[in-house]
Design a protein around this motif. Sequence first.
Motif, PDB file in Angstrom:
ATOM      1  N   LYS A  50       0.849  -1.186   0.000  1.00  0.00           N
ATOM      2  CA  LYS A  50       0.000   0.000   0.000  1.00  0.00           C
ATOM      3  C   LYS A  50       0.887   1.239   0.000  1.00  0.00           C
ATOM      4  O   LYS A  50       1.991   1.224   0.535  1.00  0.00           O
ATOM      5  CB  LYS A  50      -0.918   0.011   1.230  1.00  0.00           C
ATOM      6  CG  LYS A  50      -1.887  -1.163   1.282  1.00  0.00           C
ATOM      7  CD  LYS A  50      -2.796  -1.073   2.502  1.00  0.00           C
ATOM      8  CE  LYS A  50      -3.777  -2.251   2.543  1.00  0.00           C
ATOM      9  NZ  LYS A  50      -4.692  -2.162   3.722  1.00  0.00           N
ATOM     10  N   THR A  52       0.672   5.906  -0.470  1.00  0.00           N
ATOM     11  CA  THR A  52      -0.132   7.119  -0.572  1.00  0.00           C
ATOM     12  C   THR A  52       0.549   8.114  -1.488  1.00  0.00           C
ATOM     13  O   THR A  52       1.749   7.992  -1.784  1.00  0.00           O
ATOM     14  CB  THR A  52      -0.349   7.775   0.805  1.00  0.00           C
ATOM     15  OG1 THR A  52       0.931   8.119   1.357  1.00  0.00           O
ATOM     16  CG2 THR A  52      -1.067   6.812   1.748  1.00  0.00           C
ATOM     17  N   THR A  69      -4.291  10.347  -2.415  1.00  0.00           N
ATOM     18  CA  THR A  69      -4.656   8.989  -2.826  1.00  0.00           C
ATOM     19  C   THR A  69      -4.079   7.959  -1.871  1.00  0.00           C
ATOM     20  O   THR A  69      -2.984   8.138  -1.331  1.00  0.00           O
ATOM     21  CB  THR A  69      -4.142   8.692  -4.249  1.00  0.00           C
ATOM     22  OG1 THR A  69      -2.701   8.795  -4.276  1.00  0.00           O
ATOM     23  CG2 THR A  69      -4.728   9.666  -5.248  1.00  0.00           C
ATOM     24  N   SER A  71      -3.527   3.861  -2.220  1.00  0.00           N
ATOM     25  CA  SER A  71      -3.607   2.788  -3.204  1.00  0.00           C
ATOM     26  C   SER A  71      -3.143   1.466  -2.625  1.00  0.00           C
ATOM     27  O   SER A  71      -2.304   1.425  -1.721  1.00  0.00           O
ATOM     28  CB  SER A  71      -2.756   3.129  -4.440  1.00  0.00           C
ATOM     29  OG  SER A  71      -3.171   4.343  -5.019  1.00  0.00           O
ATOM     30  N   THR A 117      -7.566   2.300  -5.753  1.00  0.00           N
ATOM     31  CA  THR A 117      -7.174   3.605  -5.233  1.00  0.00           C
ATOM     32  C   THR A 117      -8.381   4.353  -4.712  1.00  0.00           C
ATOM     33  O   THR A 117      -9.411   4.431  -5.385  1.00  0.00           O
ATOM     34  CB  THR A 117      -6.495   4.454  -6.328  1.00  0.00           C
ATOM     35  OG1 THR A 117      -5.323   3.778  -6.799  1.00  0.00           O
ATOM     36  CG2 THR A 117      -6.088   5.818  -5.782  1.00  0.00           C
TER      37      THR A 117
END
Length: 213
Positions: A50, A52, A69, A71, A117
């Motif tokens: 993960k 950002t 975001t 993701s 996302t």
Amino acid sequence: MEFTIEPDGGISSIEDIFSKPGASQSVREWMAGVTSGAGLPKQGIAIGEKWTGEKAIEGAPLKNLAWRTESSYLRDEPCRAANPSQAGGAEATDAAASSGAAAVPAAPEDTCAVILTRLEIIRHGSPHADATPDDYLRNSLRTSGIWNGSGESLDSISLTTGMLVVSTATTSQKMDYEIKSTRTGSVLHYQGSVQSQLQISLLPSPSSAGQKP
């Protein structure tokens, strides 16, 4: 609409044909995702990872706005076109895949990375600080108000070419702001909301489809 994809994945040579700020920004956001060059960690990613990111909203009447975001690299799977009903997220994609309703092969020999996302518009700094961008100040204008938004996208990116094969996205934005002239005292008050549901699919070339170029 025509545009150019630069080697680094950026978008250029596009004419802004949308009169509403929210609609124009929405289109530019999904266009920026046509290639995997924008938004992915430069060091590479692995399944389950993960990350950002943030991207400033250019040209907005309020400064310090950005899309934040979050993701996740969900899995690898054979590349395929998606059904518009899958825009609800990963669960919808899995359900459609198991039923066979969306199994439209895009490149049977290729494998895609599936990226989920979630997006949110944020504003840096104090909510009580002056929100006027510099170019507005130079023209004797002052701005104030709010611009909020959120959304979600599910993208399949080819591991062979790095190109986006299919993307489904839903976003919503709400704008309520004023632009005031310090010279004349006139005020423009803008209120609006934008709800969008978008799907992008990479079409096979004529040669790959068994047709003459």
